[in-house]
Design a protein around this motif. Structure first.
Motif, PDB file in Angstrom:
ATOM      1  N   PHE A 172      91.737   1.700  20.108  1.00  0.00           N
ATOM      2  CA  PHE A 172      91.982   2.951  19.223  1.00  0.00           C
ATOM      3  C   PHE A 172      90.895   3.992  19.501  1.00  0.00           C
ATOM      4  N   ILE A 173      91.139   5.139  19.891  1.00  0.00           N
ATOM      5  CA  ILE A 173      90.239   6.301  20.006  1.00  0.00           C
ATOM      6  C   ILE A 173      90.670   7.334  19.085  1.00  0.00           C
ATOM      7  N   GLN A 174      89.625   7.785  18.212  1.00  0.00           N
ATOM      8  CA  GLN A 174      90.161   8.917  17.281  1.00  0.00           C
ATOM      9  C   GLN A 174      89.102  10.088  17.106  1.00  0.00           C
ATOM     10  N   SER A 175      89.555  10.973  16.926  1.00  0.00           N
ATOM     11  CA  SER A 175      88.355  12.230  16.618  1.00  0.00           C
ATOM     12  C   SER A 175      88.595  12.592  15.336  1.00  0.00           C
ATOM     13  N   ARG A 176      87.361  13.098  14.632  1.00  0.00           N
ATOM     14  CA  ARG A 176      87.230  13.626  13.387  1.00  0.00           C
ATOM     15  C   ARG A 176      88.016  14.989  13.195  1.00  0.00           C
ATOM     16  N   LEU A 177      88.616  15.112  12.103  1.00  0.00           N
ATOM     17  CA  LEU A 177      89.414  16.386  11.956  1.00  0.00           C
ATOM     18  C   LEU A 177      88.753  17.084  10.670  1.00  0.00           C
ATOM     19  N   ASP A 178      87.987  16.729   9.719  1.00  0.00           N
ATOM     20  CA  ASP A 178      87.583  17.097   8.809  1.00  0.00           C
ATOM     21  C   ASP A 178      86.208  17.637   9.180  1.00  0.00           C
ATOM     22  N   SER A 220      78.079   8.288   1.055  1.00  0.00           N
ATOM     23  CA  SER A 220      78.133   9.599   1.578  1.00  0.00           C
ATOM     24  C   SER A 220      77.292   9.581   2.734  1.00  0.00           C
ATOM     25  N   GLU A 221      76.545   8.512   3.102  1.00  0.00           N
ATOM     26  CA  GLU A 221      75.751   8.547   4.419  1.00  0.00           C
ATOM     27  C   GLU A 221      76.827   7.845   5.494  1.00  0.00           C
ATOM     28  N   SER A 222      77.659   7.227   5.243  1.00  0.00           N
ATOM     29  CA  SER A 222      78.569   6.774   6.241  1.00  0.00           C
ATOM     30  C   SER A 222      79.387   7.515   7.185  1.00  0.00           C
ATOM     31  N   LYS A 223      79.116   7.427   8.478  1.00  0.00           N
ATOM     32  CA  LYS A 223      79.988   8.024   9.194  1.00  0.00           C
ATOM     33  C   LYS A 223      81.451   7.927   9.627  1.00  0.00           C
ATOM     34  N   LEU A 224      81.928   6.713   8.874  1.00  0.00           N
ATOM     35  CA  LEU A 224      83.138   6.450   8.854  1.00  0.00           C
ATOM     36  C   LEU A 224      84.269   7.198   8.037  1.00  0.00           C
ATOM     37  N   GLY A 225      83.630   7.443   6.950  1.00  0.00           N
ATOM     38  CA  GLY A 225      84.443   8.341   6.146  1.00  0.00           C
ATOM     39  C   GLY A 225      84.926   9.690   6.575  1.00  0.00           C
ATOM     40  N   GLY A 226      86.109   9.771   6.178  1.00  0.00           N
ATOM     41  CA  GLY A 226      86.836  11.189   6.550  1.00  0.00           C
ATOM     42  C   GLY A 226      88.221  11.274   7.104  1.00  0.00           C
ATOM     43  N   TYR A 227      88.651  12.170   7.783  1.00  0.00           N
ATOM     44  CA  TYR A 227      90.031  12.226   7.985  1.00  0.00           C
ATOM     45  C   TYR A 227      89.927  12.053   9.722  1.00  0.00           C
ATOM     46  N   TRP A 228      90.521  11.140  10.273  1.00  0.00           N
ATOM     47  CA  TRP A 228      90.661  11.048  11.792  1.00  0.00           C
ATOM     48  C   TRP A 228      91.970  10.976  12.358  1.00  0.00           C
ATOM     49  N   LYS A 229      92.124  11.926  13.599  1.00  0.00           N
ATOM     50  CA  LYS A 229      93.236  11.880  14.278  1.00  0.00           C
ATOM     51  C   LYS A 229      93.268  10.891  15.507  1.00  0.00           C
ATOM     52  N   LEU A 230      94.387  10.057  15.816  1.00  0.00           N
ATOM     53  CA  LEU A 230      94.526   9.102  16.670  1.00  0.00           C
ATOM     54  C   LEU A 230      94.771   9.905  17.930  1.00  0.00           C
ATOM     55  N   ARG A 231      93.920   9.515  19.101  1.00  0.00           N
ATOM     56  CA  ARG A 231      94.209  10.244  20.324  1.00  0.00           C
ATOM     57  C   ARG A 231      94.556   9.422  21.530  1.00  0.00           C
ATOM     58  N   PHE A 232      94.328   8.293  21.220  1.00  0.00           N
ATOM     59  CA  PHE A 232      94.752   7.165  22.299  1.00  0.00           C
ATOM     60  C   PHE A 232      94.876   5.775  21.495  1.00  0.00           C
TER      61      PHE A 232
END
Length: 344
Positions: free
Chosen positions: A338-344, A199-211
């Motif tokens: 790969f550059i991604q931004s969080r969606l959730d 639960s403390e991982s910053k990687l977990g979640g839904y990410w959108k590809l930006r570049f």
């Protein structure tokens, strides 16, 4: 005797004057007065000297980058945060501009293809009629052009994309931003790494590809598939990275590529491609709407690691270059960004 008394009085007066003069030179009187107070972006504790003052190197970098410094900025941590946010804003703006240019280029390519096909139909109309008659007679159908599928070799190029000047600008900004990565150990909590819960991982979640510069992760729009959206779901507990690709048109609705990640140090993930979920339109969706292709990940890794030795993973891997609460950047073993931004 009188002369001696005069000398004594002079000595006493001189001692009194000297005592008052030394009191006026107390350290508290040596501090910088408001009238000569240095600019707020000059920090005395550390850095290179500039005249009688010491200039903070981070603040100098802000000035060189043409970034305005608020008058109350004197703490280096706050200054770094300001520089980081400014670089993030520029990076995402440049990435959006690149994707907008790419979308326009894809649209022009689709229109050019449609015009070419229309001219080809008008030009060879008589020959097509004769060809159909001939095929009916001989019952042969070998003249159909080979269609390029979304999962075919032609649809995916293993080479890097030619991103042009706009893409090189994005990469340059990403390189600078990676130097200000606020997360020293990006993989903490991933699969319970370093004793931290997922639960403390910053990687977990839904990410959108930006570049991206990877050809096998970039899909051009077409009249058959329409607009294509690409994202990624990371499950920090299971340690999986699922690439999500959805299509606007066509019988193929989309597919999911499931990748197993294994920490290899504080910022490197060793990758194993395990399976592909394919979703398609069907009259019987429960039977034919979804099927799974399992990949021989162990065999793939064994073949990829044959004859390779070193401190890095022998197979495919990614190195996290930047990670905060809403932005993530990584490079692959092939050098793709790969550059991604969080969606959730």
């Amino acid at each position: 005797m009188i002369i001696n008394m005069r000398k004594i009085l002079r000595i006493v007066v001189l001692l009194y004057v000297c005592n008052n003069a030394s009191a006026s030179l107390h350290p508290s009187y040596l501090s910088v007065q408001p009238s000569i107070k240095p600019p707020s972006f000059i920090s005395v504790p550390r850095g290179k000297t500039s005249g009688n003052n010491v200039v903070d190197p981070i603040d100098s970098k802000l000035n060189n980058a043409g970034i305005a410094i608020p008058p109350n900025f004197s703490n280096s941590d706050v200054t770094i945060h300001h520089l980081r946010e400014e670089l993030k804003s520029r990076l995402l703006e440049a990435a959006d501009e690149f994707m907008s240019m790419k979308a326009k280029s894809d649209e022009m390519a689709v229109r050019a293809q449609e015009l070419s096909e229309q001219k080809e139909k008008e030009k060879w109309f008589v020959l097509r009629i004769l060809s159909k008659i001939l095929r009916k007679i001989t019952r042969r159908n070998n003249s159909n052009p080979k269609k390029i599928g979304i999962l075919s070799k032609e649809a995916f190029s293993q080479k890097n994309l030619d991103v042009g000047a706009a893409g090189e600008t994005v990469i340059a900004l990403a390189e600078e931003l990676s130097k200000l990565n606020p997360t020293a150990v990006p993989l903490i909590g991933f699969k319970g790494q370093y004793g931290a819960p997922p639960s403390e991982s910053k990687l977990g979640g839904y990410w959108k590809l930006r570049f991206t510069t990877a050809a096998d992760a970039s899909f051009s729009a077409s009249k058959e598939r329409g607009i294509i959206s690409t994202s990624q779901v990371i499950d920090a507990r299971k340690g999986t990275l699922t690439n999500v690709i959805d299509f606007e048109k066509g019988n193929l609705k989309g597919f999911r590529v499931v990748v197993q990640g294994e920490p290899f140090g504080p910022d490197i993930l060793d990758l194993s491609f395990t399976k592909i979920h394919i979703f398609r339109k069907s009259r019987f969706p429960r039977l034919f709407g979804h099927f799974t292709i399992w990949l021989p990940s162990r065999l793939i890794r064994f073949l990829a690691s044959w004859g390779k030795q070193g401190a890095k993973p022998s197979g495919p891997y990614l190195k996290i270059r930047y990670l905060d609460n809403n932005l993530r950047m990584h490079t692959t073993d092939k050098g793709n960004w790969f550059i991604q931004s969080r969606l959730d």
